[in-house]
Write a protein that holds these residues in place. Structure first.
Motif, mmCIF file in Angstrom:
data_model
loop_
_atom_site.group_PDB
_atom_site.id
_atom_site.type_symbol
_atom_site.label_atom_id
_atom_site.label_comp_id
_atom_site.label_asym_id
_atom_site.label_seq_id
_atom_site.Cartn_x
_atom_site.Cartn_y
_atom_site.Cartn_z
ATOM 1 N N ALA A 214 -5.002 -4.961 -2.322
ATOM 2 C CA ALA A 214 -4.343 -4.527 -1.183
ATOM 3 C C ALA A 214 -3.585 -5.358 -0.447
ATOM 4 C CB ALA A 214 -5.514 -3.915 -0.313
ATOM 5 N N ILE A 215 -4.051 -6.847 -0.494
ATOM 6 C CA ILE A 215 -3.370 -7.571 0.129
ATOM 7 C C ILE A 215 -2.179 -7.970 -0.529
ATOM 8 C CG2 ILE A 215 -3.111 -10.237 0.637
ATOM 9 C CD1 ILE A 215 -6.281 -10.166 1.298
ATOM 10 N N LEU A 216 -2.008 -8.069 -2.064
ATOM 11 C CA LEU A 216 -0.997 -8.246 -2.799
ATOM 12 C C LEU A 216 0.033 -7.156 -2.632
ATOM 13 C CD1 LEU A 216 0.348 -9.681 -5.184
ATOM 14 C CD2 LEU A 216 -0.866 -8.427 -6.699
ATOM 15 N N CYS A 217 -0.480 -5.704 -2.593
ATOM 16 C CA CYS A 217 0.342 -4.733 -2.358
ATOM 17 C C CYS A 217 1.314 -4.760 -0.814
ATOM 18 C CB CYS A 217 -0.191 -3.322 -2.134
ATOM 19 S SG CYS A 217 0.608 -2.092 -1.559
ATOM 20 N N LEU A 218 0.532 -5.171 0.143
ATOM 21 C CA LEU A 218 1.311 -5.087 1.377
ATOM 22 C C LEU A 218 2.141 -6.341 1.414
ATOM 23 C CD1 LEU A 218 -2.134 -4.422 3.375
ATOM 24 C CD2 LEU A 218 0.096 -2.800 3.213
ATOM 25 N N LEU A 219 1.917 -7.489 0.879
ATOM 26 C CA LEU A 219 2.773 -8.682 0.876
ATOM 27 C C LEU A 219 3.842 -8.437 -0.182
ATOM 28 C CD1 LEU A 219 0.411 -11.530 1.314
ATOM 29 C CD2 LEU A 219 1.610 -10.136 3.086
ATOM 30 N N SER A 220 3.889 -7.313 -0.993
ATOM 31 C CA SER A 220 4.846 -7.318 -2.183
ATOM 32 C C SER A 220 5.719 -6.382 -1.569
ATOM 33 C CB SER A 220 4.203 -6.791 -3.218
ATOM 34 O OG SER A 220 3.605 -7.835 -3.715
#
Length: 400
Positions: A214-220
């Motif tokens: 989820a963190i990777l998604c939001l920062l991508s």
């Protein structure tokens, strides 16, 4: 101002808790309401720093062993200059150790650029001991910068042991491993306060992998670094965790797809590597050494030093060729790292694979935009997650 000069203050003044040298801007990311990437993980470290990438990194074992052996035959000043000797690691000590081919490993050198690495301590200045122990035999990490991220994704997922410049090829960065092998084979590295708080906020436990994704998604999300460009000048990215558990679930789903591509955990989907995509346009000069690359109107060409063609590929979208991470153009730089190597079927396959990964990542980054927009409707504050408010001027730092 004149009216208040006698007392040295004006009516209804608001006290500001700032140092004399502070810049008077609000705290970054919703005035400090969101949690820093650094706070989401218990351990973080700068990536490996070799001081001599030209010797200890190469795209394959054959090229790496050749580079090392070419250095080992040198003596005196030539060896010192080629090795870039430092007080920590002089050329003489590396030559005394020699080559141990049994310890070669795969490194996350740059975005979508897995390279083979010679990880001997006499050949690298800073292997990052604690990162190595936390990494273990295999792991995955988010990699980002503590300031000045620029346009593009704000974090990248690596499954190879990360180099210090694994985010954009310069200026260094920090790795946030998902697992901490120092604690146990399956022990996660996420902050337990965050894990417990998200379970309470969403009405059920969330796996470490889902939180990571989820963190990777939001920062991508393509819009993240545009929306928060000023905040990102001074600190690590901060995470706007969604208040809606359904939005969080969607973020984890999209992040899982992004992780699979960036970390080489799955192949690109067939729709993003159809027959016409990056298709070989003519016969290749197999075995010819690559010296240059060019791109025009969807055609990618590789060239020999004498200007003769090595290979050409058609059907490569401009968006794939131009795709960049904080100014680092991923596909052109990937090819630059293979200059001096012979063109082979294996290299052709790898090139098309990297291009297809970029092609699909562009699709998922757009999906992440939709998730970020839904997230920003209502976010979970750092206070609700059980974290104290940041101090004015507070700077997030990793561990070296």
């Amino acid at each position: 101002l004149v009216g208040g000069s006698g007392d040295g203050q004006l009516p209804n003044g608001v006290p500001i808790d700032r140092s004399l040298l502070d810049d008077w801007r609000p705290l970054p990311f919703e005035n400090g309401e969101w949690l820093s990437l650094r706070s989401c993980f218990q351990f973080a470290s700068s990536g490996l720093e070799s001081k001599r990438d030209h010797i200890v990194y190469a795209p394959n074992d054959h090229a790496l062993i050749r580079q090392i052996n070419e250095f080992l035959v040198l003596d005196g000043v030539a060896a010192t200059e080629q090795f870039n000797s430092t007080g920590m690691n002089p050329a003489s000590e590396a030559k005394a150790v020699g080559l141990d081919a049994t310890i070669l490993r795969t490194a996350g050198y740059r975005p979508l650029d897995l390279q083979r690495h010679y990880p001997h301590p006499k050949w690298n200045d800073r292997l990052r001991t604690q990162l190595s122990l936390a990494w273990g035999a295999s792991n995955i990490c988010l990699f980002s910068l503590p300031s000045n991220i620029g346009v593009g994704p704000a974090a990248w997922a690596h499954s190879g042991y990360p180099d210090r410049h694994a985010f954009r090829g310069s200026y260094g960065g920090y790795a946030f491993p998902l697992y901490d092998r120092r604690v146990g084979p399956d022990a996660h590295n996420l902050n337990p306060i965050l894990v417990d708080a998200l379970a309470e906020a969403y009405g059920g436990a969330q796996t470490p992998e889902d939180i990571f994704d989820a963190i990777l998604c939001l920062l991508s999300a393509q819009s993240y670094t545009h929306k928060f460009a000023e905040d990102l000048e001074d600190t690590f990215p901060h995470i706007p965790f969604p208040a809606d558990p359904a939005v969080f679930a969607r973020a984890a789903e999209v992040g899982r797809e992004i992780r699979g591509l960036e970390a080489f955990q799955r192949d690109p989907a067939a729709v993003f590597r159809q027959k016409a995509f990056c298709k070989q346009a003519a016969d290749t000069d197999d075995g010819a050494v690559i010296a240059d690359v060019s791109y025009r109107d969807g055609e990618l060409s590789l060239w020999k030093a004498d200007g003769q063609a090595v290979a050409a590929f058609t059907g490569l979208p401009e968006a794939v060729w131009s795709f960049s991470v904080s100014g680092y153009r991923v596909l052109p730089r990937w090819i630059d790292g293979r200059k001096g190597l012979p063109f082979t079927d294996a290299l052709k396959t790898e090139l098309r694979d990297v291009a297809a990964r970029i092609h699909e990542l562009i699709h998922w980054f757009a999906k992440a935009d939709l998730v970020l927009a839904a997230t920003l409707v209502e976010t979970v504050t750092r206070a609700a997650l059980g974290f104290p408010a940041p101090e004015p001027g507070e700077v997030d730092e990793g561990d070296d």
